[in-house]
Design a protein around this motif. Structure first.
Motif, PDB file in Angstrom:
ATOM      1  N   ALA A   9       0.803  -1.222   0.000  1.00  0.00           N
ATOM      2  CA  ALA A   9       0.000   0.000   0.000  1.00  0.00           C
ATOM      3  C   ALA A   9       0.835   1.270   0.000  1.00  0.00           C
ATOM      4  O   ALA A   9       0.277   2.349   0.170  1.00  0.00           O
ATOM      5  N   ALA A  10       2.149   1.175  -0.166  1.00  0.00           N
ATOM      6  CA  ALA A  10       2.995   2.362  -0.133  1.00  0.00           C
ATOM      7  C   ALA A  10       2.864   3.165  -1.423  1.00  0.00           C
ATOM      8  O   ALA A  10       2.395   2.672  -2.457  1.00  0.00           O
ATOM      9  N   ARG A  11       3.293   4.400  -1.357  1.00  0.00           N
ATOM     10  CA  ARG A  11       3.238   5.283  -2.523  1.00  0.00           C
ATOM     11  C   ARG A  11       4.311   4.909  -3.534  1.00  0.00           C
ATOM     12  O   ARG A  11       5.258   4.186  -3.210  1.00  0.00           O
ATOM     13  N   PRO A  12       4.193   5.388  -4.769  1.00  0.00           N
ATOM     14  CA  PRO A  12       5.194   5.022  -5.794  1.00  0.00           C
ATOM     15  C   PRO A  12       6.609   5.460  -5.438  1.00  0.00           C
ATOM     16  O   PRO A  12       7.569   4.750  -5.751  1.00  0.00           O
ATOM     17  N   ALA A  13       6.777   6.621  -4.795  1.00  0.00           N
ATOM     18  CA  ALA A  13       8.123   7.065  -4.433  1.00  0.00           C
ATOM     19  C   ALA A  13       8.757   6.122  -3.415  1.00  0.00           C
ATOM     20  O   ALA A  13       9.956   5.799  -3.511  1.00  0.00           O
ATOM     21  N   VAL A  14       7.954   5.648  -2.460  1.00  0.00           N
ATOM     22  CA  VAL A  14       8.480   4.704  -1.472  1.00  0.00           C
ATOM     23  C   VAL A  14       8.826   3.373  -2.129  1.00  0.00           C
ATOM     24  O   VAL A  14       9.861   2.760  -1.832  1.00  0.00           O
ATOM     25  N   GLN A  15       7.981   2.919  -3.034  1.00  0.00           N
ATOM     26  CA  GLN A  15       8.269   1.674  -3.750  1.00  0.00           C
ATOM     27  C   GLN A  15       9.531   1.804  -4.604  1.00  0.00           C
ATOM     28  O   GLN A  15      10.320   0.844  -4.714  1.00  0.00           O
ATOM     29  N   PHE A  16       9.742   2.970  -5.180  1.00  0.00           N
ATOM     30  CA  PHE A  16      10.945   3.180  -5.988  1.00  0.00           C
ATOM     31  C   PHE A  16      12.204   3.110  -5.127  1.00  0.00           C
ATOM     32  O   PHE A  16      13.213   2.525  -5.531  1.00  0.00           O
ATOM     33  N   ARG A  17      12.153   3.693  -3.944  1.00  0.00           N
ATOM     34  CA  ARG A  17      13.312   3.615  -3.049  1.00  0.00           C
ATOM     35  C   ARG A  17      13.573   2.174  -2.603  1.00  0.00           C
ATOM     36  O   ARG A  17      14.725   1.747  -2.488  1.00  0.00           O
ATOM     37  N   ARG A  18      12.520   1.419  -2.370  1.00  0.00           N
ATOM     38  CA  ARG A  18      12.708   0.020  -2.006  1.00  0.00           C
ATOM     39  C   ARG A  18      13.297  -0.786  -3.158  1.00  0.00           C
ATOM     40  O   ARG A  18      14.128  -1.692  -2.948  1.00  0.00           O
ATOM     41  N   LEU A  19      12.889  -0.478  -4.367  1.00  0.00           N
ATOM     42  CA  LEU A  19      13.475  -1.147  -5.526  1.00  0.00           C
ATOM     43  C   LEU A  19      14.944  -0.783  -5.694  1.00  0.00           C
ATOM     44  O   LEU A  19      15.754  -1.621  -6.125  1.00  0.00           O
ATOM     45  N   LEU A  20      15.303   0.456  -5.348  1.00  0.00           N
ATOM     46  CA  LEU A  20      16.715   0.829  -5.389  1.00  0.00           C
ATOM     47  C   LEU A  20      17.524   0.038  -4.361  1.00  0.00           C
ATOM     48  O   LEU A  20      18.660  -0.368  -4.635  1.00  0.00           O
ATOM     49  N   VAL A  21      16.937  -0.201  -3.189  1.00  0.00           N
ATOM     50  CA  VAL A  21      17.613  -1.032  -2.191  1.00  0.00           C
ATOM     51  C   VAL A  21      17.788  -2.449  -2.716  1.00  0.00           C
ATOM     52  O   VAL A  21      18.852  -3.069  -2.544  1.00  0.00           O
ATOM     53  N   ALA A  22      16.767  -2.979  -3.368  1.00  0.00           N
ATOM     54  CA  ALA A  22      16.873  -4.325  -3.938  1.00  0.00           C
ATOM     55  C   ALA A  22      17.937  -4.381  -5.031  1.00  0.00           C
ATOM     56  O   ALA A  22      18.691  -5.361  -5.129  1.00  0.00           O
ATOM     57  N   ALA A  23      18.025  -3.328  -5.854  1.00  0.00           N
ATOM     58  CA  ALA A  23      19.054  -3.301  -6.899  1.00  0.00           C
ATOM     59  C   ALA A  23      20.454  -3.230  -6.297  1.00  0.00           C
ATOM     60  O   ALA A  23      21.387  -3.906  -6.770  1.00  0.00           O
ATOM     61  N   ALA A  24      20.626  -2.409  -5.250  1.00  0.00           N
ATOM     62  CA  ALA A  24      21.930  -2.341  -4.584  1.00  0.00           C
ATOM     63  C   ALA A  24      22.293  -3.676  -3.946  1.00  0.00           C
ATOM     64  O   ALA A  24      23.448  -4.123  -4.002  1.00  0.00           O
ATOM     65  N   ALA A  25      21.302  -4.342  -3.332  1.00  0.00           N
ATOM     66  CA  ALA A  25      21.563  -5.655  -2.748  1.00  0.00           C
ATOM     67  C   ALA A  25      21.918  -6.677  -3.823  1.00  0.00           C
ATOM     68  O   ALA A  25      22.771  -7.555  -3.611  1.00  0.00           O
TER      69      ALA A  25
END
Length: 477
Positions: A9-25
């Protein structure tokens, strides 16, 4: 389930930051798997394989720090009124933040494993005509326990770091401890504070009146030798006694002549007199240092000077140069909040106006939150300049894994700075709304933000250049 619902249920900006964390991982996990493949392909070069794995600590730390910054800015796991009533308190929100970070890092680790297996040819055949077969050990079976251990290390460390950083804390400020001298000089906390020497007065603890109170006044005869007083004298005596405070009024603290109820207390409409001020000479107040300014500036400058000194006397020793770089980076990160606080103070010097006052106050308040990412940026930039100078000569050029590691560290550092800016904006949302309600123009707020950015760039830009030049001196010699 709560973490999954908040994640979805998070906003798109929050989801984008989480995807950046996944990409860094994913990038960090692929680097560690590549080190495992190199160790499998070159079993006789165990020292080189260990050195490659040690270099993965830098992108690993950058990824964990970025994941922590993203967890701080997650609005879904921020305490809100009413959540504690349904069982979602600060402790559970902290657990949700840690679990969300673990999910993002686990997703990145699985993506890294899929890419690694694809490049090895274990899924659909060898891609790129077998170009990656040398450093990925495509001709040997992959040890699954070792690969799972390397991939599970990042989610565990990132989630633990988030849990430790966002653990519930007591919001009440710490009050200074008052040490009071009690009876016979012992430390105690009595209900009523007394002056020194009160214990030595006769009758102070037995409930009896002191001798001075029972002693007849000067010029007055004892009661046995006096003649009976007349009506006029008795009337005068009663009037005098009415004017003196009685024992009940002294015990209840009521004013002389004030009306009291049956319990010996003054009525609600009348105010009691204030008690006498305590004896401050016999009160030891434990003074605590002010926490307005960050306390790491002297230690950061000491570490920075030590690191540069070690690099100056390195004499082409790789271990000494690397040690000097690490100490210098730690000094920059530790001293950056104090430098940011000083930058805010400098903005308010020499009769500042409203714009400089607003910009300086924000920098002083958010010194720790803004300064640490800026210190990391300065450390990474100076180390990158020194590494570029080191590999500018006859050393081999950057390979694909080195390029991936440098891109990963740089990207995580820049993303952490931008995320810290978002966190600062979220923390100042109430203040900004209050200023807008008071009539402050929006252009003034934007001008203050631009002034803060210019001041930080003017401070940290030359500092980074000087540190980078001093770090590259042993390499130039």
């Amino acid at each position: 389930m709560l973490a999954l619902r908040l994640t979805r249920a998070a906003r798109p900006a929050v989801q984008f930051r989480r995807l950046l964390v996944a990409a860094a991982a994913a990038g960090t996990g692929f680097l560690m798997l590549a080190c495992l493949g190199y160790a499998l392909h070159h079993p006789e070069r165990s020292d080189a394989a260990a050195l490659r794995l040690a270099w993965c600590v830098v992108p690993f730390a950058a990824t964990v720090y970025f994941a922590l910054a993203v967890a701080r800015t997650d609005p879904g796991t921020r305490p809100r009124p009413g959540l504690s009533a349904v069982g979602v308190g600060p402790a559970r929100l902290m657990a949700v933040s840690a679990l969300t970070t673990a999910l993002s890092c686990t997703l990145g680790s699985l993506l890294a494993l899929l890419v690694f297996l694809h490049l090895r040819g274990d899924l659909t055949g060898m891609p790129f005509d077998g170009a990656a077969a040398d450093f990925l050990a495509a001709d040997q079976p992959l040890p699954v326990p070792a690969a799972m251990t390397l991939l599970g290390l990042l989610p565990a460390v990132a989630s633990t770091t988030v849990a430790m950083a966002l653990r519930p804390k007591d919001p009440r400020p710490a009050t200074p401890v008052l040490r009071m001298y009690g009876r016979f000089g012992a430390y105690g906390h009595p209900s009523a504070r007394e002056t020194f020497g009160a214990y030595g007065r006769f009758g102070a603890r037995s409930g009896r009146k002191p001798a001075a109170a029972r002693k007849p006044a000067a010029g007055r005869e004892p009661a046995a030798d006096r003649e009976p007083a007349g009506d006029d004298e008795r009337a005068a005596g009663d009037a005098g006694q009415d004017s003196l405070p009685s024992a009940d009024s002294r015990a209840t603290g009521a004013a002389p002549g004030s009306k009291t109820d049956g319990n010996g207390k003054a009525p609600r409409g009348e105010s009691d007199p204030e008690p006498p001020p305590p004896d401050a000479d016999w009160t030891d107040v434990t003074r605590r240092p002010s926490h307005d300014a960050p306390a790491g500036l002297p230690w950061g400058i000491a570490l920075l000077t030590t690191g540069l000194t070690v690099q100056s006397y390195a004499n082409h020793s790789n271990v000494a140069v690397l040690t000097g770089w690490l100490v210098t980076a730690a000094g920059l990160v530790l001293a950056a909040p104090g430098l940011t606080h000083l930058c805010g103070r400098f903005l308010q010097c020499t009769r500042p106006g409203a714009l400089r006052l607003l910009a300086g106050r924000v920098l002083m308040t958010e010194a720790t939150r803004i300064g640490r990412p800026l210190g990391v940026v300065s450390a990474v930039t100076s180390a990158g300049y020194a590494m570029t100078t080191l590999y500018a000569g006859s050393a081999p050029s950057f390979g694909p894994l080195t390029t991936l590691g440098a891109t990963l560290v740089t990207g995580c550092t820049v993303a952490t700075v931008l995320t810290a800016a978002v966190e600062t904006r979220q923390c100042r949302a109430d203040t900004t709304a209050a200023l807008l309600r008071l009539g402050a123009p929006a252009g003034t707020l934007r001008a203050a933000a631009a002034l803060r950015a210019a001041a930080l760039l003017a401070l940290f830009g030359p500092l980074t250049v000087v540190v980078a030049a001093l770090s590259a001196l042993p390499v130039d010699r």
